[in-house]
Design an enzyme around this catalytic site. Structure first.
Site, PDB file in Angstrom:
ATOM      1  N   HIS A 298      -7.335  -1.587   5.822  1.00  0.00           N
ATOM      2  CA  HIS A 298      -6.504  -0.911   6.174  1.00  0.00           C
ATOM      3  C   HIS A 298      -7.151   0.857   5.960  1.00  0.00           C
ATOM      4  O   HIS A 298      -8.387   0.750   5.472  1.00  0.00           O
ATOM      5  CB  HIS A 298      -5.294  -0.741   5.672  1.00  0.00           C
TER       6      HIS A 298
ATOM      7  N   ASP B  69       5.899   4.195   4.767  1.00  0.00           N
ATOM      8  CA  ASP B  69       6.559   3.353   5.700  1.00  0.00           C
ATOM      9  C   ASP B  69       6.656   1.936   4.644  1.00  0.00           C
ATOM     10  O   ASP B  69       7.513   1.235   5.092  1.00  0.00           O
ATOM     11  CB  ASP B  69       6.501   3.111   6.982  1.00  0.00           C
ATOM     12  N   HIS B  70       5.939   1.928   3.916  1.00  0.00           N
ATOM     13  CA  HIS B  70       5.955   0.861   2.950  1.00  0.00           C
ATOM     14  C   HIS B  70       6.755   1.103   1.575  1.00  0.00           C
ATOM     15  O   HIS B  70       6.931  -0.019   0.571  1.00  0.00           O
ATOM     16  CB  HIS B  70       4.576   0.150   2.733  1.00  0.00           C
TER      17      HIS B  70
ATOM     18  N   HIS C 257       0.844  -1.258   0.022  1.00  0.00           N
ATOM     19  CA  HIS C 257      -0.120  -0.144  -0.206  1.00  0.00           C
ATOM     20  C   HIS C 257       0.975   1.357   0.030  1.00  0.00           C
ATOM     21  O   HIS C 257       2.078   1.129   0.110  1.00  0.00           O
ATOM     22  CB  HIS C 257      -0.937   0.044   1.231  1.00  0.00           C
TER      23      HIS C 257
ATOM     24  N   HIS D 199       1.306   3.849   1.966  1.00  0.00           N
ATOM     25  CA  HIS D 199       1.719   4.477   3.210  1.00  0.00           C
ATOM     26  C   HIS D 199       3.367   4.495   3.194  1.00  0.00           C
ATOM     27  O   HIS D 199       4.064   3.497   2.523  1.00  0.00           O
ATOM     28  CB  HIS D 199       1.387   4.016   4.542  1.00  0.00           C
TER      29      HIS D 199
ATOM     30  N   ASP E 290      -0.143  -4.129   6.599  1.00  0.00           N
ATOM     31  CA  ASP E 290      -1.184  -3.283   7.431  1.00  0.00           C
ATOM     32  C   ASP E 290      -2.530  -3.596   7.282  1.00  0.00           C
ATOM     33  O   ASP E 290      -3.180  -3.510   6.248  1.00  0.00           O
ATOM     34  CB  ASP E 290      -0.826  -1.810   7.096  1.00  0.00           C
TER      35      ASP E 290
ATOM     36  N   HIS F 142       6.237  -5.216  11.917  1.00  0.00           N
ATOM     37  CA  HIS F 142       5.539  -3.972  11.845  1.00  0.00           C
ATOM     38  C   HIS F 142       5.440  -3.056  13.271  1.00  0.00           C
ATOM     39  O   HIS F 142       4.140  -2.821  13.619  1.00  0.00           O
ATOM     40  CB  HIS F 142       4.159  -3.857  10.989  1.00  0.00           C
TER      41      HIS F 142
END
Ligand SMILES: [Zn+2]
Length: 305
Positions: free
Chosen positions: A144, A68-69, A64, A66, A214, A272
Site C-alpha cells: 500500500h 478510514d481505518h 494501517h 489511513h 488495503d 472497501h
C-alpha cells in the site's frame, strides 16, 4: 459441536462514508476471544446498532494509518473508559499509532481507565502478533502507499477427538490425553507403542480467516493464504479503473477474484468499496467471473466460518 467463529461486518466503505456505508471495521468472535479489526469513523455507532458489546473486545487490530481505518479509535477507547472498563486491552498496529494515540489522549485531557498493551506490527514479513489458548493471529505485509498489514486468524487447537473407550481399554493415562489429541502415539512403560489412530477419532478442522486490507494485488500472498476458509479482500474499484487502482495501491474486483482463485480459498468476501459505487452488483459479478463463491460484505452481515 464446533466453537463459534463468526464475523460481523461494521464498515465497508473506502476513504469516506456514504449514505449506507461506513469506513472499514469488523467484529470477530473466535470462541471466547473478541477482536475488532480496523476502526474507521462510525465503528462505535455500528457496535451499538448491531448490539455488539464493546467491552468484550480484548484486542483491536489496525491494518494501517489511513484515516478510514482508524479514526474511530480514540472515541471508542474513551467510551470504553467512560463505561468503566478495567479489563486490559491489546492494541495491534503500526508503530507510530502508539504515540499518536497518547498525544490525542493527552491533548484532549482523556485518561484510560484500563491498561492498554501495544503490539507494533512490521510490514517486512509475516509475524505472530498474538497467540492464546487455541488460536493465533499473524500479521502479513501488504503493498500500500504506507506501511500496511493484513491479519490471519487461525484456530490452533487439536483436530482430533479422544476415543475415550479405547483410551480406557488400552489403559492410556489421563496425563497423556493432551498429546494424544495433538496426534502423538502413546508408548507404554514397557515400550509397547499404541498408534494414535487407535486412540482418536476425527474432530473439527481448525478454521482460518484472512483479512486482506488495503493493497495492490499481491499474487505472492496466494501461497501464504492458501486454502483459508474465508478471505476478505478489498475491492475498491471495478476493473475499468485498473489504472487508478494501480496508482493508489488498491485492488479491482477482478483482481480480488483472481486472488481467491489462486489461493484456492473456500469463500471470498469483498469490501472497501469506493464511494463512487451505489450499486455494488457489478463489482460482485466481476469478482465472480474469476471466483464464483464470492460475496459482497454488507454492514450488519454475520458470516459464520
Ligand atoms: Zn489505505
Amino acid at each position: 459441536m464446533q466453537k463459534p467463529f463468526e464475523l460481523t461486518i461494521l464498515g465497508t466503505s473506502s476513504a469516506t462514508p456514504t449514505r449506507h456505508r461506513f469506513p472499514s471495521s469488523q467484529y470477530l468472535r473466535m470462541d471466547g476471544e473478541y477482536f475488532l479489526i480496523d476502526c474507521g469513523e462510525g465503528t462505535q455507532m455500528r457496535l451499538v446498532q448491531y448490539n455488539l458489546r464493546m467491552q468484550k473486545i480484548k484486542t483491536i487490530l489496525i491494518s494501517h494509518l489511513h484515516g478510514d481505518h482508524f479514526f474511530g479509535l480514540p472515541g471508542l477507547l474513551t467510551s470504553m473508559s467512560l463505561f468503566g472498563r478495567t479489563e486490559p486491552l491489546t492494541l495491534v498496529g503500526p508503530a507510530p499509532l502508539d504515540s499518536l494515540l497518547q498525544h490525542t489522549l493527552e491533548a484532549s485531557d482523556s485518561r484510560l481507565t484500563f491498561p492498554l498493551n501495544f503490539v507494533a506490527t512490521q510490514d517486512k514479513e509475516p509475524a505472530t502478533v498474538l497467540e492464546g489458548e487455541g488460536f493465533r493471529v499473524t500479521s502479513f505485509p501488504l503493498s500500500h502507499r504506507i506501511a500496511c498489514t493484513g491479519f490471519l486468524f487461525e484456530e490452533t487447537g487439536p483436530e482430533l477427538r479422544l476415543n475415550v473407550d479405547s483410551c480406557h481399554s488400552l489403559q492410556v493415562p489421563v496425563e497423556a490425553y493432551a498429546a494424544v489429541k495433538m496426534g502423538e502415539d502413546y508408548t507404554r512403560l514397557d515400550g509397547t507403542l499404541i498408534p494414535n489412530a487407535a486412540l482418536t477419532l476425527p474432530g473439527n478442522k481448525n478454521r482460518r480467516y484472512a483479512y486482506v486490507s488495503d493493497t495492490a494485488q499481491l499474487p505472492e500472498l496466494a501461497k501464504f493464504l492458501h486454502g483459508v476458509d474465508l478471505m476478505y479482500h478489498e475491492a475498491t474499484f471495478m476493473h475499468d479503473r485498473l489504472e487508478r487502482a494501480i496508482q493508489t495501491y488498491h485492488t479491482t474486483s477482478i483482481q480480488a477474484g483472481e486472488m481467491a482463485k489462486w489461493a484456492e480459498v473456500k469463500r471470498l468476501l469483498l469490501g472497501h468499496f469506493s464511494a463512487r459505487y451505489t450499486d455494488l452488483q457489478p463489482l460482485l459479478e466481476e469478482a465472480r467471473s474469476q471466483f464464483p463463491d464470492a460475496e459482497l460484505a454488507v454492514e450488519g452481515m454475520e458470516v459464520q466460518l
